[in-house]
Scaffold this motif. Structure first.
Motif, short mmCIF file in Angstrom:
data_model
loop_
_atom_site.label_atom_id
_atom_site.label_comp_id
_atom_site.label_asym_id
_atom_site.label_seq_id
_atom_site.Cartn_x
_atom_site.Cartn_y
_atom_site.Cartn_z
N SER A 3 -16.46 -76.36 -11.00
CA SER A 3 -15.44 -77.32 -10.63
C SER A 3 -16.08 -78.67 -10.36
CB SER A 3 -14.71 -76.85 -9.38
OG SER A 3 -13.89 -77.87 -8.88
N ASN A 4 -15.34 -79.71 -10.64
CA ASN A 4 -15.80 -81.05 -10.31
C ASN A 4 -15.48 -81.38 -8.85
OD1 ASN A 4 -16.84 -81.67 -12.82
ND2 ASN A 4 -14.83 -82.26 -13.60
N GLU A 5 -14.66 -80.56 -8.26
CA GLU A 5 -14.24 -80.83 -6.88
C GLU A 5 -15.23 -80.21 -5.90
OE1 GLU A 5 -11.62 -82.74 -6.01
OE2 GLU A 5 -11.34 -83.07 -8.14
N PHE A 6 -15.64 -80.98 -4.93
CA PHE A 6 -16.46 -80.40 -3.88
C PHE A 6 -15.81 -80.56 -2.52
CE2 PHE A 6 -18.12 -84.64 -4.70
CZ PHE A 6 -18.11 -85.22 -3.45
N LEU A 7 -14.72 -81.29 -2.43
CA LEU A 7 -13.94 -81.34 -1.19
C LEU A 7 -12.63 -80.60 -1.45
CD1 LEU A 7 -14.33 -85.03 0.08
CD2 LEU A 7 -15.49 -82.97 0.89
N ARG A 8 -12.54 -79.42 -0.91
CA ARG A 8 -11.31 -78.65 -1.12
C ARG A 8 -10.17 -79.37 -0.42
NH1 ARG A 8 -11.66 -74.10 3.41
NH2 ARG A 8 -13.07 -75.23 4.74
N GLN A 9 -9.13 -79.59 -1.14
CA GLN A 9 -7.97 -80.31 -0.60
C GLN A 9 -6.74 -79.40 -0.67
OE1 GLN A 9 -8.16 -83.41 0.80
NE2 GLN A 9 -10.35 -83.40 0.39
N GLY A 10 -5.67 -79.90 -0.14
CA GLY A 10 -4.41 -79.17 -0.26
C GLY A 10 -4.23 -78.05 0.73
N LYS A 11 -5.16 -77.92 1.67
CA LYS A 11 -4.98 -76.90 2.70
C LYS A 11 -3.87 -77.37 3.65
CE LYS A 11 -8.31 -74.83 4.61
NZ LYS A 11 -9.44 -74.57 5.47
N ASN A 12 -2.97 -76.50 3.93
CA ASN A 12 -1.87 -76.84 4.83
C ASN A 12 -1.87 -75.86 5.99
OD1 ASN A 12 0.48 -77.45 6.16
ND2 ASN A 12 1.79 -77.35 4.36
N TYR A 13 -2.39 -76.29 7.12
CA TYR A 13 -2.49 -75.41 8.29
C TYR A 13 -1.13 -74.90 8.76
CZ TYR A 13 -1.43 -79.81 10.64
OH TYR A 13 -0.86 -81.00 11.02
N ALA A 176 -21.57 -79.81 -7.64
CA ALA A 176 -20.72 -80.75 -8.38
C ALA A 176 -21.55 -81.81 -9.07
CB ALA A 176 -19.70 -81.39 -7.44
N ARG A 177 -22.56 -82.32 -8.39
CA ARG A 177 -23.44 -83.34 -8.98
C ARG A 177 -24.22 -82.76 -10.16
NH1 ARG A 177 -24.59 -88.14 -10.68
NH2 ARG A 177 -26.72 -88.79 -10.33
N LYS A 178 -24.75 -81.56 -9.97
CA LYS A 178 -25.52 -80.91 -11.02
C LYS A 178 -24.63 -80.64 -12.24
CE LYS A 178 -28.75 -77.12 -11.58
NZ LYS A 178 -29.34 -75.95 -10.95
N GLU A 179 -23.43 -80.18 -12.01
CA GLU A 179 -22.48 -79.93 -13.09
C GLU A 179 -22.17 -81.23 -13.84
OE1 GLU A 179 -17.81 -78.71 -13.33
OE2 GLU A 179 -19.06 -77.53 -11.96
N TRP A 180 -21.96 -82.31 -13.12
CA TRP A 180 -21.66 -83.59 -13.74
C TRP A 180 -22.85 -84.06 -14.60
CZ3 TRP A 180 -23.65 -88.51 -13.84
CH2 TRP A 180 -22.81 -89.49 -14.39
N MET A 181 -24.02 -83.91 -14.02
CA MET A 181 -25.22 -84.35 -14.77
C MET A 181 -25.41 -83.54 -16.04
SD MET A 181 -27.85 -85.09 -11.61
CE MET A 181 -29.25 -85.35 -12.68
#
Length: 185
Positions: A3-13, A176-181
């Motif tokens: 995944s390119n995402e490293f900050l998981r978002q969309g969590k709704n407590y 994520a950085r390694k994947e992008w590179m």
């Protein structure tokens, strides 16, 4: 984790059952403390703050967990500790007033467990407790706290497992950085 995402978002407590149950505990406690404790009694503020902390720390931990798994686990455990403090206040209230704390086999306790297990909307509790005695409300709160504790312990175990499998934010950022590179060479 590809995944390119490293900050998981969309969590709704707010969708967490533990958060919903903690909100019920807060609402029941707010009513109970103002209805059955004497004005000026420090226990009013202490109970309400413990119930509030039990709810708010789930939200804060959930949001902080985007960048710090450690803080997420710590705040979730603070939530648990706050609810145990509140549990002791309810147990003390019943004991010092000579009221009964229902045993696990008591039919009232069984009925309360079933009801509390299937109802996560705090509005239901706010309405139903208006006609209940202090003994009954305290026992309902104790039931809710025990059920919330089970949910929170499960949540903490999930967080620990998730950390073992995926690591923390630094590891996610590195991947994520390694994947992008690798894709952009």
């Amino acid at each position: 984790m590809e995944s390119n995402e490293f900050l998981r978002q969309g969590k709704n407590y707010r969708t967490l059952k533990a958060f919903q149950k903690a909100e019920c505990i807060y609402d029941v406690t707010y009513y109970f403390a103002h209805q059955f404790l004497q004005p000026g009694d420090r226990t009013i503020d202490q109970m309400i703050q413990a119930a509030r902390s039990g709810k708010q720390n789930l939200a804060e931990g959930n949001i902080d967990g985007v960048t710090s798994r450690e803080m997420e686990i710590k705040l979730t455990n603070v939530n648990r500790a706050s609810l145990h403090e509140l549990l002791l206040d309810y147990e003390d209230y019943l004991r010092v007033r000579g009221l009964e704390q229902w045993g696990n086999d008591d039919p009232r306790c069984i009925q309360a467990r079933k009801f509390c297990m299937s109802h996560l909307d705090s509005a239901i509790y706010r309405e139903k407790i208006k006609t209940r005695s202090d003994e009954t409300i305290a026992n309902i709160a104790i039931t809710l706290i025990h059920q919330c504790d089970v949910l929170i312990r499960g949540l903490i175990e999930w967080m620990k497992q998730n950390f073992k499998e995926n690591g923390g934010i630094k590891e996610e950022m590195y991947r994520a950085r390694k994947e992008w590179m690798n894709k952009n060479r």
